[in-house]
Design a protein around this motif. Structure first.
Motif, PDB file in Angstrom:
ATOM      1  N   UNK A   1       0.800  -1.224   0.000  1.00  0.00           N
ATOM      2  CA  UNK A   1       0.000   0.000   0.000  1.00  0.00           C
ATOM      3  C   UNK A   1       0.827   1.264   0.000  1.00  0.00           C
ATOM      4  N   UNK A   2       2.016   1.221  -0.612  1.00  0.00           N
ATOM      5  CA  UNK A   2       2.910   2.373  -0.619  1.00  0.00           C
ATOM      6  C   UNK A   2       2.815   3.099  -1.952  1.00  0.00           C
ATOM      7  N   UNK A   3       2.888   4.407  -1.887  1.00  0.00           N
ATOM      8  CA  UNK A   3       2.973   5.201  -3.113  1.00  0.00           C
ATOM      9  C   UNK A   3       4.428   5.254  -3.555  1.00  0.00           C
ATOM     10  N   UNK A   4       4.663   5.698  -4.779  1.00  0.00           N
ATOM     11  CA  UNK A   4       6.039   5.860  -5.249  1.00  0.00           C
ATOM     12  C   UNK A   4       6.778   6.874  -4.391  1.00  0.00           C
ATOM     13  N   UNK A   5       6.102   7.921  -3.971  1.00  0.00           N
ATOM     14  CA  UNK A   5       6.727   8.926  -3.109  1.00  0.00           C
ATOM     15  C   UNK A   5       7.150   8.323  -1.772  1.00  0.00           C
ATOM     16  N   UNK A   6       6.276   7.488  -1.194  1.00  0.00           N
ATOM     17  CA  UNK A   6       6.580   6.884   0.107  1.00  0.00           C
ATOM     18  C   UNK A   6       7.775   5.941   0.016  1.00  0.00           C
TER      19      UNK A   6
ATOM     20  N   UNK B   1      15.549   6.756   0.225  1.00  0.00           N
ATOM     21  CA  UNK B   1      16.359   7.949  -0.038  1.00  0.00           C
ATOM     22  C   UNK B   1      16.723   8.125  -1.515  1.00  0.00           C
ATOM     23  N   UNK B   2      15.693   7.998  -2.365  1.00  0.00           N
ATOM     24  CA  UNK B   2      15.855   8.316  -3.783  1.00  0.00           C
ATOM     25  C   UNK B   2      14.700   9.237  -4.183  1.00  0.00           C
ATOM     26  N   UNK B   3      14.655   9.649  -5.427  1.00  0.00           N
ATOM     27  CA  UNK B   3      13.552  10.486  -5.905  1.00  0.00           C
ATOM     28  C   UNK B   3      12.390   9.618  -6.378  1.00  0.00           C
ATOM     29  N   UNK B   4      11.203  10.229  -6.431  1.00  0.00           N
ATOM     30  CA  UNK B   4      10.049   9.507  -6.959  1.00  0.00           C
ATOM     31  C   UNK B   4      10.286   9.140  -8.418  1.00  0.00           C
ATOM     32  N   UNK B   5      10.996  10.032  -9.130  1.00  0.00           N
ATOM     33  CA  UNK B   5      11.265   9.777 -10.544  1.00  0.00           C
ATOM     34  C   UNK B   5      12.119   8.517 -10.716  1.00  0.00           C
ATOM     35  N   UNK B   6      13.025   8.270  -9.761  1.00  0.00           N
ATOM     36  CA  UNK B   6      13.857   7.056  -9.834  1.00  0.00           C
ATOM     37  C   UNK B   6      12.993   5.813  -9.706  1.00  0.00           C
ATOM     38  N   UNK B   7      12.052   5.835  -8.757  1.00  0.00           N
ATOM     39  CA  UNK B   7      11.137   4.702  -8.580  1.00  0.00           C
ATOM     40  C   UNK B   7      10.305   4.498  -9.833  1.00  0.00           C
ATOM     41  N   UNK B   8       9.844   5.598 -10.401  1.00  0.00           N
ATOM     42  CA  UNK B   8       9.033   5.519 -11.620  1.00  0.00           C
ATOM     43  C   UNK B   8       9.823   4.887 -12.767  1.00  0.00           C
TER      44      UNK B   8
END
Length: 268
Positions: A22-27, A33-40
């Motif tokens: 239940x985690x968002x990319x931001x979470x 300790x990375x950016x949301x863009x990295x997860x994306x």
């Protein structure tokens, strides 16, 4: 080609693990300790995490790096040779992170549990013998395999100079000094996983309780009752406690022992 396949597998795995929790990319990005863009980018298959980030993801999701990468490697324990086909049986370092070189039985919380190859072979043979493999065949196989594994090849470098063996010897003496009626003398303690030795006990007030952590590795053994019959003694211990119970013989190899009775729970 390998990197393309790995990236495709990894993107689906990270997405699945994140959404299951239940985690968002931001979470997720904040936790490791990375950016949301990295997860994306990972989840789109554009890139894969670097080695240090994979370690953080492994710890966050409680899965091996091998699993995160789509299981490109066939892992085996470098002490006993057991295939590590499930992350739940992989050993852990002192900080709780998974160590993909060992199983829980051979490596627990940063400690190697075996220093004697013959003792390990005795333990493994009992679990290998079946209608297709004789004891002699299992023993011969292990005697050939174990010396080729990393732990035994690097034993002088990796061993603790007998400290853990001394701790086990001390525990054996403490348990024998309890002089529990009907329980034979204990000779040795083996590594045991909590979920296999963690029955539910009924207390005098009729409440039910479990004393162990299913995921933790303990030391223990089982002994036949000196009075005969269908009861076994079960011994489990670690740095903090000693537990002795009895249970019916017909389920000694199962995860659900029958009629468990707590004999002693003692803080050390």
């Amino acid at each position: 080609m390998f990197m393309e396949v790995t990236a495709m597998e990894t993107k689906n795995i990270i997405l699945q693990l994140r959404t299951e929790r239940g985690m968002s990319q931001d979470e997720l990005a904040e936790k490791i300790m990375v950016t949301r863009q990295a997860v994306s980018r990972w989840e789109n298959g554009e890139t894969i995490p670097n080695t240090e980030t994979l370690k953080l993801l492994s710890k966050e999701f409680n899965v091996s790096i091998n699993t995160l990468l789509g299981a490109p490697r066939r892992l085996i324990c470098q002490c006993c040779g057991m295939p590590l086909e499930d992350d739940s049986i992989i050993g852990r370092d002192r900080d709780g992170s998974l160590n993909e070189d060992y199983c829980k039985w051979c490596y627990a919380d940063g400690t190697y549990t075996y220093s004697n190859m013959d003792e390990l072979i005795d333990v493994c043979v009992k679990n290998m013998v079946n209608e297709n493999i004789s004891e002699e065949q299992a023993r011969s196989y292990l005697k050939n395999l174990l010396p080729q594994l990393d732990y035994w090849k690097r034993y002088e470098e990796l061993s603790d100079n007998g400290q853990f063996d001394e701790f086990k010897h001390q525990l054996v003496n403490e348990i024998n000094e309890l002089h529990i009626e009907g329980m034979p003398k204990l000779d040795k303690l083996n590594a045991l996983i909590g979920k296999y030795v963690n029955p539910e006990y009924t207390l005098p007030n009729n409440s039910k309780v479990k004393f162990l952590n299913d995921q933790k590795t303990y030391l223990g053994n089982q002994l036949e009752c000196e009075f005969g019959g269908e009861r076994y003694f079960g011994i489990v211990a670690d740095m903090d406690f000693i537990l002795v119970c009895t249970y019916d013989k017909n389920n000694v190899n199962g995860t659900n022992v029958t009629n468990p009775e707590l004999i002693l729970y003692k803080k050390r």
